[in-house]
Design an enzyme around this catalytic site. Structure first.
Site, PDB file in Angstrom:
ATOM      1  N   THR A 131       0.815  -1.208   0.000  1.00 53.18           N
ATOM      2  CA  THR A 131       0.000   0.000   0.000  1.00 53.18           C
ATOM      3  C   THR A 131       0.856   1.269   0.000  1.00 53.18           C
ATOM      4  OG1 THR A 131      -1.411   1.305   1.482  1.00 53.18           O
ATOM      5  CG2 THR A 131      -0.162  -0.424   2.517  1.00 53.18           C
ATOM      6  N   ASP A 132       0.287   2.344  -0.531  1.00 53.60           N
ATOM      7  CA  ASP A 132       0.996   3.642  -0.506  1.00 53.60           C
ATOM      8  C   ASP A 132       1.220   4.112   0.938  1.00 53.60           C
ATOM      9  OD1 ASP A 132      -1.682   4.273   0.073  1.00 53.60           O
ATOM     10  OD2 ASP A 132      -1.862   5.836  -1.445  1.00 53.60           O
ATOM     11  N   GLU A 133       0.477   3.539   1.879  1.00 49.19           N
ATOM     12  CA  GLU A 133       0.573   3.988   3.270  1.00 49.19           C
ATOM     13  C   GLU A 133       1.936   3.673   3.894  1.00 49.19           C
ATOM     14  OE1 GLU A 133      -2.854   3.544   5.747  1.00 49.19           O
ATOM     15  OE2 GLU A 133      -4.181   3.321   4.024  1.00 49.19           O
ATOM     16  N   TYR A 155      -1.444  -0.547  11.101  1.00 48.71           N
ATOM     17  CA  TYR A 155      -1.733  -1.197   9.804  1.00 48.71           C
ATOM     18  C   TYR A 155      -0.570  -1.007   8.838  1.00 48.71           C
ATOM     19  CZ  TYR A 155      -3.379  -1.503   4.962  1.00 48.71           C
ATOM     20  OH  TYR A 155      -3.470  -1.791   3.625  1.00 48.71           O
ATOM     21  N   LYS A 159       2.169  -3.700   7.233  1.00 51.55           N
ATOM     22  CA  LYS A 159       2.362  -3.921   5.787  1.00 51.55           C
ATOM     23  C   LYS A 159       3.827  -3.682   5.415  1.00 51.55           C
ATOM     24  CE  LYS A 159      -0.380  -4.635   3.025  1.00 51.55           C
ATOM     25  NZ  LYS A 159      -0.830  -5.954   2.507  1.00 51.55           N
TER      26      LYS A 159
HETATM   27  P1  NAD Z   1     -10.203  -6.649   2.638  1.00 49.88           P
HETATM   28  O1  NAD Z   1     -10.114  -6.365   4.076  1.00 49.88           O
HETATM   29  O2  NAD Z   1     -11.435  -6.302   1.904  1.00 49.88           O
HETATM   30  O3  NAD Z   1      -9.917  -8.203   2.373  1.00 49.88           O
HETATM   31  C1  NAD Z   1      -8.943  -8.927   3.054  1.00 49.88           C
HETATM   32  C2  NAD Z   1      -9.283 -10.397   2.970  1.00 49.88           C
HETATM   33  O4  NAD Z   1      -8.281 -11.112   3.701  1.00 49.88           O
HETATM   34  C3  NAD Z   1     -10.640 -10.756   3.602  1.00 49.88           C
HETATM   35  O5  NAD Z   1     -11.399 -11.548   2.733  1.00 49.88           O
HETATM   36  C4  NAD Z   1     -10.268 -11.525   4.872  1.00 49.88           C
HETATM   37  O6  NAD Z   1     -11.210 -12.520   5.201  1.00 49.88           O
HETATM   38  C5  NAD Z   1      -8.923 -12.121   4.466  1.00 49.88           C
HETATM   39  N1  NAD Z   1      -8.112 -12.418   5.647  1.00 49.88           N
HETATM   40  C6  NAD Z   1      -7.860 -11.610   6.714  1.00 49.88           C
HETATM   41  N2  NAD Z   1      -7.112 -12.260   7.620  1.00 49.88           N
HETATM   42  C7  NAD Z   1      -6.873 -13.505   7.113  1.00 49.88           C
HETATM   43  C8  NAD Z   1      -6.167 -14.642   7.592  1.00 49.88           C
HETATM   44  N3  NAD Z   1      -5.540 -14.625   8.780  1.00 49.88           N
HETATM   45  N4  NAD Z   1      -6.149 -15.755   6.822  1.00 49.88           N
HETATM   46  C9  NAD Z   1      -6.782 -15.787   5.628  1.00 49.88           C
HETATM   47  N5  NAD Z   1      -7.467 -14.737   5.128  1.00 49.88           N
HETATM   48  C10 NAD Z   1      -7.507 -13.608   5.855  1.00 49.88           C
HETATM   49  O7  NAD Z   1      -8.931  -5.939   1.984  1.00 49.88           O
HETATM   50  P2  NAD Z   1      -8.754  -5.382   0.494  1.00 49.88           P
HETATM   51  O8  NAD Z   1      -9.201  -3.984   0.461  1.00 49.88           O
HETATM   52  O9  NAD Z   1      -9.289  -6.369  -0.479  1.00 49.88           O
HETATM   53  O10 NAD Z   1      -7.166  -5.361   0.423  1.00 49.88           O
HETATM   54  C11 NAD Z   1      -6.456  -6.526   0.015  1.00 49.88           C
HETATM   55  C12 NAD Z   1      -4.969  -6.269   0.146  1.00 49.88           C
HETATM   56  O11 NAD Z   1      -4.613  -5.124  -0.609  1.00 49.88           O
HETATM   57  C13 NAD Z   1      -4.526  -5.994   1.579  1.00 49.88           C
HETATM   58  O12 NAD Z   1      -3.301  -6.619   1.779  1.00 49.88           O
HETATM   59  C14 NAD Z   1      -4.371  -4.493   1.641  1.00 49.88           C
HETATM   60  O13 NAD Z   1      -3.363  -4.135   2.546  1.00 49.88           O
HETATM   61  C15 NAD Z   1      -3.941  -4.192   0.210  1.00 49.88           C
HETATM   62  N6  NAD Z   1      -4.309  -2.852  -0.252  1.00 49.88           N
HETATM   63  C16 NAD Z   1      -5.617  -2.455  -0.246  1.00 49.88           C
HETATM   64  C17 NAD Z   1      -5.956  -1.196  -0.716  1.00 49.88           C
HETATM   65  C18 NAD Z   1      -7.384  -0.726  -0.733  1.00 49.88           C
HETATM   66  O14 NAD Z   1      -7.625   0.464  -0.961  1.00 49.88           O
HETATM   67  N7  NAD Z   1      -8.358  -1.581  -0.524  1.00 49.88           N
HETATM   68  C19 NAD Z   1      -4.954  -0.325  -1.154  1.00 49.88           C
HETATM   69  C20 NAD Z   1      -3.629  -0.770  -1.148  1.00 49.88           C
HETATM   70  C21 NAD Z   1      -3.321  -2.039  -0.710  1.00 49.88           C
END
Ligand code: NAD
Length: 329
Positions: A131-133, A155, A159
């Site tokens: 993530t950009d964070e 968080y 990451k």
């Molecule tokens: P989300 O929270 O919607 O989905 C995360 C998924 O991971 C969920 O389905 C959850 O059940 C699963 N999960 C959590 N803990 C788990 C575990 N211990 N074992 C197995 N599964 C597990 O998140 P998202 O928005 O889809 O983001 C996905 C990834 O992308 C993350 O790693 C996040 O850091 C990264 N990301 C997200 C964004 C954004 O804007 N959404 C931006 C940059 C990076």
């Protein structure tokens, strides 16, 4: 081709799984189905013969069996605790899932990789979605891939730690890894705790939209389908050992984004919103350690991998709002 996706039931995971299945790939999805997952959507996807689902925690030793059985060419890790507010109130899960869970995946992926023949080794890629964070709050300018890490929430720190582990597995064990850093995503299937669904849910239920601080904090927003096309391009063309930013240049304050959403809802006549903005929002105490601004420099992915955004901000925001009003909120 077999693609193994950890976190396939989350917001980005569901969109990514749909995309690869449409392309006729075989997808093996792993997710322990936390509150943030889309269980109904997983149940629908299970009808597709090219999709295999395992309800499993990434911290489990059984991950080894899944990786070995799936024989993936690509492994993508999206599984994470992803909501900053939750990380402030209860950091524990963020450490055990985002860091220890990722460590578990790396350990077993490396064991699997070592057993592959040379051709399969050459094609194999592990992609960590970051993530950009991790670059922290920026006063001005944009972060490129060489920018220092400066995470401020549990968080983003979890990451950042995961990224460090991925890099060490690349350097020390020669696992062919790539890390991508995306800005804020929006689109269908996002949990209602996140800003855009929360705004729509508040409007629909005639509740005030809570806005942190003065609403001036800026984020960069990308349509989830653009993020997915970037992921695909990175896996096809990206160089292992490299990192790629994925951004959009749609930098906007939270307050301006809320105004934009209200404007679209009014224009489309989804709700009768005839009051002034101040009627719909409520400024609340700022988030602890709230980062002011993120912004990504994406010259590398554009130049080296010829990726660029396909969807406009306005159009994709309209599509997203339509989804939440007429499909699921
Ligand atoms: P989300 O929270 O919607 O989905 C995360 C998924 O991971 C969920 O389905 C959850 O059940 C699963 N999960 C959590 N803990 C788990 C575990 N211990 N074992 C197995 N599964 C597990 O998140 P998202 O928005 O889809 O983001 C996905 C990834 O992308 C993350 O790693 C996040 O850091 C990264 N990301 C997200 C964004 C954004 O804007 N959404 C931006 C940059 C990076």
């Amino acid at each position: 081709m077999n693609i193994l996706i950890f976190g396939c039931a989350g917001f980005i995971g569901i969109n990514l799984t749909h995309h690869f299945l449409k392309k006729k790939h075989k997808v093996i999805g792993v997710d322990n189905l936390t509150y943030a997952s889309n269980i109904d959507e997983i149940n629908l996807l299970k009808k597709n013969i090219n999709f295999k689902f395992f309800k499993l925690d990434i911290r489990s030793k059984q991950i080894q069996r899944i990786i070995d059985k799936s024989q993936p060419k690509w492994v993508i890790n999206l599984a994470a605790e992803s909501h900053v507010d939750n990380s402030i109130n209860n950091p524990n899960k963020f450490i055990t899932t985002n860091i220890n869970g990722l460590y578990n995946i790396l350990l077993f992926t490396e064991r699997y990789y070592k057993k592959l023949n040379n051709i399969n080794k050459k094609n194999f890629k592990f992609l960590q979605i970051s993530t950009d964070e991790v670059y922290g709050s920026l006063i001005r300018g944009s972060a490129n891939e060489n920018f220092r890490y400066n995470p401020s929430s549990p968080y983003s720190a979890s990451k950042a730690s995961a990224d460090m582990l991925v890099n060490s597995w690349n350097v020390t064990y020669k696992l062919p890894t790539i890390i991508s850093y995306s800005c804020n995503n929006f689109g269908p299937f996002q949990n209602k705790e996140k800003l855009i669904p929360k705004v729509l849910l508040s409007l629909k239920n005639s509740k005030k939209i809570p806005v942190y601080g003065n609403g001036m904090n800026k984020r960069e927003w990308i349509f989830v389908k653009d993020h997915i096309l970037a992921i695909e391009q990175i896996l096809n063309k990206g160089k292992t050992g490299n990192t790629y930013n994925i951004g959009s240049k749609n930098n906007i304050s939270n307050l301006d984004l809320i105004k934009k959403i209200i404007k679209i809802v009014k224009k489309k006549n989804y709700l009768n919103l005839d009051k002034k903005l101040s009627y719909y929002i409520e400024f609340v105490k700022d988030r602890k350690g709230h980062d002011f601004r993120y912004s990504l420099n994406c010259n590398k992915i554009k130049k080296k991998l010829s990726w660029k955004e396909k969807y406009t901000f306005e159009e994709s925001l309209e599509k997203t709002i339509y989804h939440y009003f007429f499909y699921k909120l």
